[in-house]
Motif scaffolding. Structure first.
Motif, PDB file in Angstrom:
ATOM      1  N   MET A 165       0.838  -1.041  -0.111  1.00  0.00           N
ATOM      2  CA  MET A 165       0.101  -0.094  -0.038  1.00  0.00           C
ATOM      3  C   MET A 165       0.697   1.078   0.086  1.00  0.00           C
ATOM      4  O   MET A 165       0.309   2.226  -0.685  1.00  0.00           O
ATOM      5  N   ALA A 166       1.904   1.094   0.540  1.00  0.00           N
ATOM      6  CA  ALA A 166       2.871   2.264   0.612  1.00  0.00           C
ATOM      7  C   ALA A 166       3.441   2.791  -0.770  1.00  0.00           C
ATOM      8  O   ALA A 166       3.769   3.708  -1.110  1.00  0.00           O
ATOM      9  N   ARG A 167       3.188   1.854  -1.601  1.00  0.00           N
ATOM     10  CA  ARG A 167       3.765   2.142  -3.330  1.00  0.00           C
ATOM     11  C   ARG A 167       2.246   2.454  -4.045  1.00  0.00           C
ATOM     12  O   ARG A 167       2.099   2.495  -5.311  1.00  0.00           O
ATOM     13  N   GLY A 168       1.112   2.333  -3.083  1.00  0.00           N
ATOM     14  CA  GLY A 168      -0.098   2.875  -3.751  1.00  0.00           C
ATOM     15  C   GLY A 168      -0.960   1.752  -4.701  1.00  0.00           C
ATOM     16  O   GLY A 168      -1.599   1.914  -5.308  1.00  0.00           O
ATOM     17  N   GLU A 169      -0.392   0.629  -4.429  1.00  0.00           N
ATOM     18  CA  GLU A 169      -1.053  -0.598  -4.832  1.00  0.00           C
ATOM     19  C   GLU A 169      -1.526  -1.722  -3.645  1.00  0.00           C
ATOM     20  O   GLU A 169      -1.613  -1.137  -2.397  1.00  0.00           O
ATOM     21  N   ILE A 170      -2.498  -2.473  -4.196  1.00  0.00           N
ATOM     22  CA  ILE A 170      -3.221  -3.235  -3.173  1.00  0.00           C
ATOM     23  C   ILE A 170      -2.898  -4.836  -3.324  1.00  0.00           C
ATOM     24  O   ILE A 170      -3.101  -5.798  -2.493  1.00  0.00           O
ATOM     25  N   ARG A 207       5.718   5.401   5.137  1.00  0.00           N
ATOM     26  CA  ARG A 207       6.230   6.304   4.234  1.00  0.00           C
ATOM     27  C   ARG A 207       6.700   7.682   5.099  1.00  0.00           C
ATOM     28  O   ARG A 207       7.503   8.331   4.734  1.00  0.00           O
ATOM     29  N   LEU A 208       6.316   7.505   6.578  1.00  0.00           N
ATOM     30  CA  LEU A 208       6.775   8.799   7.377  1.00  0.00           C
ATOM     31  C   LEU A 208       7.964   7.966   8.346  1.00  0.00           C
ATOM     32  O   LEU A 208       8.564   8.853   8.740  1.00  0.00           O
ATOM     33  N   GLY A 209       8.605   6.862   7.825  1.00  0.00           N
ATOM     34  CA  GLY A 209       9.646   6.137   8.405  1.00  0.00           C
ATOM     35  C   GLY A 209       9.404   5.926   9.824  1.00  0.00           C
ATOM     36  O   GLY A 209      10.588   5.989  10.726  1.00  0.00           O
ATOM     37  N   SER A 210       8.366   5.798  10.227  1.00  0.00           N
ATOM     38  CA  SER A 210       7.892   5.487  11.853  1.00  0.00           C
ATOM     39  C   SER A 210       7.247   4.436  12.105  1.00  0.00           C
ATOM     40  O   SER A 210       6.332   4.293  13.014  1.00  0.00           O
ATOM     41  N   LEU A 211       7.484   3.228  11.590  1.00  0.00           N
ATOM     42  CA  LEU A 211       6.386   1.958  11.646  1.00  0.00           C
ATOM     43  C   LEU A 211       6.273   1.657  12.759  1.00  0.00           C
ATOM     44  O   LEU A 211       5.300   1.459  13.306  1.00  0.00           O
ATOM     45  N   THR A 212       7.365   1.415  13.916  1.00  0.00           N
ATOM     46  CA  THR A 212       7.401   0.778  15.138  1.00  0.00           C
ATOM     47  C   THR A 212       6.857   2.022  16.191  1.00  0.00           C
ATOM     48  O   THR A 212       6.729   1.496  17.152  1.00  0.00           O
ATOM     49  N   THR A 213       6.705   3.145  15.769  1.00  0.00           N
ATOM     50  CA  THR A 213       6.324   4.081  16.979  1.00  0.00           C
ATOM     51  C   THR A 213       4.828   4.468  16.674  1.00  0.00           C
ATOM     52  O   THR A 213       4.177   5.153  17.549  1.00  0.00           O
TER      53      THR A 213
END
Length: 510
Positions: free
Chosen positions: A50-55, A95-101
């Motif tokens: 999804m981060a690439r705009g796909e499903i 996309r914001l680089g904050s997956l674990t937060t």
């Protein structure tokens, strides 16, 4: 605002920050920011897509070599079995680089919303207690520290309930905001955890029907708008299924396990006779028993104050909506063939608000109010003694959890199922990066997670520096090496983590 009210708000904010800090500690120290459960692998994979705009993406030529748990291959495409709500949220975090937060902020929001909601229904003191019980709950923290969807759905649940209670007050000045917010949050919950959304909605559907029959015209209109908004958003789930499979009625869960359905009867679940009421009862009892200690970390005393709280709240209709929410959720998951207990009974996670409400109400009812200086000496002494005894008991239980139970419980989860961030270290060094772009053929020795944990470094679009595949035999490995001839080919053995072989070890293939 009175001084003591300001102090309660400050303490509630501090409690929310405590929840965030503890969640961050669990995320980084216990789970190390890597998936451990199969669900987490699938959520992360979907979020990357999804981060690439796909499903979905085209299926690889050898799907079994690029195994991802709960990610299915169907009609030439690969996609996750889970609804879009949580993967979409995770994709924004990626996309914001904050997956674990992400769950850290959601944990703080849930704690704050718990304070606001319980304060609205009872008193700010009980709201603060409920927030503290939430922030220190092993059950809450274990799930918030993972990559699972429950903290997001808990946030949506609390938002929905709070907005509903505001919207169903005829004189509410905030209805222009809370009415659409209630519908939006419930609809998003259905796109995140559909069965959870149904369990949570049932008490409010009953309340809404009562308002449609007995309520004022303004309330009837608000209930219809909330229902229409939630239903419209929830119906997008069928559009999602159509976009993935070409059939709006095809549940992707059944593409991984055909028996993975909700309900009773043959063909549902793993029992030869299918899922039955008896098995649902056994699952429910086991889940509740397993979760009783995890709830507040008080062992079998986690339910200690709830009967008193139920008595204290017996005339509070709003409180009983929250309590019914938890009960309804437990009943809803009786229709599902499997329970959950590794991280506590997480299918009931969103109903935790009812437990904290009952417990905080029970504590304040048992402690009583501090006596006035105008009261007789004996009354004051007994009142102070009662208040201080209950306060000492509660603080002792909370501290015992933080000092003994919580560290021990989290210690059991470190390296769960053998997954650890240390498995990524061989591929994160500058010397390893020099070996890319590479196709790494992983020769599993003990568990598929020896390969699975490495997927955090791999892209579903096959364009990351490292691609990982499971060795399925010499012929298949050679075919993959030919297909990815533009990449360097390395054979990797988890028992020799810093060695990269240009060919299989001699003992591997006869």
């Amino acid at each position: 605002m009175r001084a003591h009210s300001r102090w309660i708000l400050v303490l509630a904010l501090g409690t929310a920050l405590l929840a965030g800090g503890l969640t961050l500690a669990v995320t980084t120290n216990t789970f190390e920011g890597v998936p451990h459960l199969e669900d987490e692998y699938a959520y992360l994979w979907e979020a990357q897509v999804m981060a690439r705009g796909e499903i979905k993406v085209p299926s690889p030529s050898y799907p079994r070599c690029f195994l991802v748990p709960f990610v299915v291959d169907y009609n030439g495409f690969r996609f996750g079995k889970y609804p879009p709500g949580w993967p979409a949220a995770l994709s924004l975090a990626l996309r914001l680089g904050s997956l674990t937060t992400l769950n850290v902020f959601l944990a703080m929001a849930c704690t704050w919303l718990t304070f606001r909601l319980v304060s609205k229904i009872t008193t700010p003191i009980e709201g603060l207690l409920a927030a503290l019980l939430t922030a220190t709950s092993p059950f809450f923290l274990m799930n918030a520290g993972s990559l699972l969807s429950h903290t997001f759905s808990f946030f949506l649940t609390l938002t929905f309930v709070s907005a509903w209670l505001d919207a169903t007050v005829p004189s509410s000045r905030s209805a222009i905001l809370t009415v659409p917010l209630a519908g939006l949050s419930l609809g998003l919950l259905a796109l995140t955890r559909p069965l959870t959304a149904l369990g949570i909605a049932v008490p409010f559907i009953a309340h809404g029907l009562w308002l449609l029959i007995r309520g004022k015209g303004v309330l009837r209109r608000r209930v219809l708008i909330i229902g229409a908004t939630a239903g419209g958003i929830a119906s997008l789930l069928f559009l999602w299924q159509y976009a993935l499979t070409g059939n709006p009625w095809l549940n992707p869960y059944t593409l991984w396990w055909p028996y993975d359905r909700v309900g009773f009867g043959p063909g549902i679940g793993l029992h030869p006779d299918g899922h039955q009421i008896y098995y649902a009862w056994v699952n429910t009892k086991f889940s509740l028993r397993a979760g009783s200690s995890d709830l507040f970390g008080w062992g079998r005393l986690s339910w200690l104050f709830m009967p008193i709280g139920a008595f204290a709240l017996r005339k509070n209709r709003s409180a009983w909506l929250l309590i019914a929410l938890g009960i309804s959720l437990i009943l809803a998951y009786g229709f599902y063939w499997i329970g959950a207990w590794v991280l506590g009974p997480r299918y009931y996670y969103e109903g935790m608000i009812g437990a904290t409400l009952l417990t905080s109400a029970g504590i304040t009812a048992l402690a009583g109010k501090l006596p006035s200086l105008l009261q007789p000496l004996r009354t004051r002494v007994l009142g102070y003694l009662r208040f201080s005894t209950v306060t000492a008991l509660v603080m002792g239980l909370i501290l015992a959890n933080l000092w003994f139970y919580l560290p021990q419980r989290l210690g059991q989860l470190h390296g769960l199922y053998g997954a650890s961030r240390s498995q990524l270290a061989p591929f994160e060094s500058p010397s390893a990066q020099a070996l890319t772009p590479a196709l790494v053929i992983v020769h599993i020795r003990e568990s598929w997670r020896e390969y699975g944990t490495l997927l955090t470094l791999s892209s579903p679009f096959m364009d990351s520096p490292f691609l990982f595949t499971i060795s399925r035999g010499e012929e298949t490995d050679n075919a993959l090496a030919h297909e990815f001839s533009a990449r360097k080919i390395w054979h990797y053995y988890p028992d020799a983590p810093y060695a990269f072989y240009t060919a299989p070890r001699p003992s591997d293939f006869p």
